[in-house]
Design a protein around this motif. Structure first.
Motif, short mmCIF file in Angstrom:
data_model
loop_
_atom_site.label_atom_id
_atom_site.label_comp_id
_atom_site.label_asym_id
_atom_site.label_seq_id
_atom_site.Cartn_x
_atom_site.Cartn_y
_atom_site.Cartn_z
N GLY A 1 0.81 -1.22 0.00
CA GLY A 1 0.00 0.00 0.00
C GLY A 1 0.83 1.26 0.00
O GLY A 1 0.56 2.21 -0.74
N GLY A 2 1.88 1.28 0.83
CA GLY A 2 2.72 2.47 0.90
C GLY A 2 3.45 2.75 -0.40
O GLY A 2 3.43 3.88 -0.91
N TYR A 3 4.09 1.71 -0.96
CA TYR A 3 4.84 1.92 -2.20
C TYR A 3 3.89 2.15 -3.37
O TYR A 3 4.19 2.95 -4.27
CB TYR A 3 5.74 0.72 -2.47
CG TYR A 3 6.69 0.93 -3.63
CD1 TYR A 3 7.57 2.01 -3.64
CD2 TYR A 3 6.70 0.06 -4.71
CE1 TYR A 3 8.44 2.22 -4.70
CE2 TYR A 3 7.57 0.26 -5.77
CZ TYR A 3 8.43 1.34 -5.76
OH TYR A 3 9.29 1.54 -6.82
N GLY A 4 2.74 1.47 -3.34
CA GLY A 4 1.75 1.70 -4.40
C GLY A 4 1.23 3.12 -4.40
O GLY A 4 1.02 3.73 -5.45
N THR A 5 1.02 3.67 -3.21
CA THR A 5 0.59 5.07 -3.10
C THR A 5 1.66 6.02 -3.62
O THR A 5 1.37 7.00 -4.33
CB THR A 5 0.26 5.41 -1.64
OG1 THR A 5 -0.76 4.52 -1.17
CG2 THR A 5 -0.23 6.84 -1.51
N TYR A 6 2.91 5.73 -3.29
CA TYR A 6 4.02 6.55 -3.80
C TYR A 6 4.06 6.53 -5.32
O TYR A 6 4.22 7.59 -5.97
CB TYR A 6 5.34 6.02 -3.22
CG TYR A 6 6.56 6.57 -3.92
CD1 TYR A 6 7.01 7.86 -3.67
CD2 TYR A 6 7.26 5.78 -4.84
CE1 TYR A 6 8.13 8.35 -4.32
CE2 TYR A 6 8.38 6.26 -5.49
CZ TYR A 6 8.82 7.55 -5.23
OH TYR A 6 9.92 8.04 -5.87
N LEU A 7 3.87 5.35 -5.91
CA LEU A 7 3.87 5.27 -7.38
C LEU A 7 2.70 6.05 -7.97
O LEU A 7 2.82 6.63 -9.06
CB LEU A 7 3.80 3.81 -7.82
CG LEU A 7 5.05 2.96 -7.53
CD1 LEU A 7 4.80 1.52 -7.97
CD2 LEU A 7 6.27 3.53 -8.25
N GLY A 8 1.57 6.06 -7.27
CA GLY A 8 0.43 6.84 -7.76
C GLY A 8 0.75 8.32 -7.84
O GLY A 8 0.38 9.00 -8.81
N LEU A 46 0.27 -3.46 -7.59
CA LEU A 46 0.50 -3.43 -6.14
C LEU A 46 -0.79 -3.21 -5.37
O LEU A 46 -1.05 -3.88 -4.36
CB LEU A 46 1.51 -2.34 -5.79
CG LEU A 46 2.98 -2.65 -6.05
CD1 LEU A 46 3.85 -1.43 -5.75
CD2 LEU A 46 3.44 -3.83 -5.20
N LEU A 47 -1.60 -2.27 -5.84
CA LEU A 47 -2.84 -1.97 -5.12
C LEU A 47 -3.86 -3.10 -5.26
O LEU A 47 -4.63 -3.36 -4.32
CB LEU A 47 -3.43 -0.65 -5.60
CG LEU A 47 -2.91 0.62 -4.91
CD1 LEU A 47 -3.19 0.57 -3.42
CD2 LEU A 47 -1.40 0.82 -5.12
N ALA A 48 -3.84 -3.78 -6.40
CA ALA A 48 -4.72 -4.95 -6.54
C ALA A 48 -4.27 -6.05 -5.58
O ALA A 48 -5.09 -6.75 -4.96
CB ALA A 48 -4.71 -5.45 -7.97
N GLY A 49 -2.94 -6.21 -5.45
CA GLY A 49 -2.42 -7.19 -4.49
C GLY A 49 -2.78 -6.83 -3.06
O GLY A 49 -3.13 -7.70 -2.25
#
Length: 237
Positions: A121-128, A150-153
């Protein structure tokens, strides 16, 4: 010859010393609505008398805390605890026969979910955010590719982890839907479902990209509270 006379003295008991405490406890009885509960309850409130500076002079320790009473009340809106308990019952009985360590049953679910929250969640948010802010086409392309995965995972493992949390509570003979942790988890999963649908609508409505970003940040904030509520729940038994 002198005459000695004695004068009688009237002795009155001294009034007791008044020990003024920095606060006084005021108990107020407030009748609850008969439509809501049909009972009367007693509400205790603490009324502070002395100003904060005076309390500091006395060396008193003032503690502040935030109790999530609205979230606790919202837990009553989660239906089906008996149904879920009956569905999970056979598996819970099976888990009890495995004689797993208590620490694993108690903290296994929180540990796994914390890894999912911060790593995925943290890294996926950063990529967003990099998708929206980066000016490097290559970086933006990689972020667009990895962000939804990542967010789907995270959504998948959170949904799977919810079953693990329910199993852990039932194995410990604890209620499953009567805590702020359960309510915040249900809200977070519901918003994640909406969040996963929004990208399919970007082409027809580009303005939804902003909604998607704001909603994603809000979901992460909710899950941080969810983490805090889970830690509070784990330490309560």
């Amino acid at each position: 010859m002198e005459m000695l006379t004695t004068s009688s003295v009237l002795v009155r008991p001294l009034p007791p010393k008044s020990t003024k405490t920095p606060f006084s406890l005021v108990t107020t009885k407030l009748p609850l609505s008969t439509h809501a509960l049909g009972k009367r309850a007693v509400q205790e409130a603490v009324q502070l008398d002395a100003p904060r500076e005076e309390r500091r002079k006395h060396g008193d320790l003032v503690l502040y805390s935030i109790a999530p009473y609205p979230v606790i009340l919202a837990s009553k809106l989660l239906p089906g605890a008996d149904v879920v308990q009956s569905i999970f019952g056979p598996f819970v009985d099976l888990v009890k026969t495995w004689n797993l360590p208590d620490w694993l049953i108690h903290w296994g679910h929180p540990g796994n979910m914390a890894v999912v929250l911060f790593a995925m969640g943290g890294y996926g948010t950063y990529l967003g955010f990099r998708i929206r802010l980066s000016k490097d086409p290559e970086e933006k392309a990689k972020a667009k590719d990895l962000h939804p995965k990542l967010l789907a995972g995270m959504f998948f493992f959170f949904a799977l982890g919810a079953t693990g949390g329910i199993t852990a509570l039932l194995t410990s003979d604890k209620p499953i839907f009567e805590s702020p942790h359960a309510v915040s988890g249900a809200i977070g999963l519901g918003l994640l479902t909406i969040q996963s649908i929004l990208p399919a609508l970007f082409e027809d409505n580009p303005g939804l990209r902003t909604v998607h970003g704001l909603l994603g940040s809000s979901i992460m904030t909710i899950f941080l509270f969810h983490l805090a509520f889970g830690l509070q729940l784990g330490l309560s038994f």
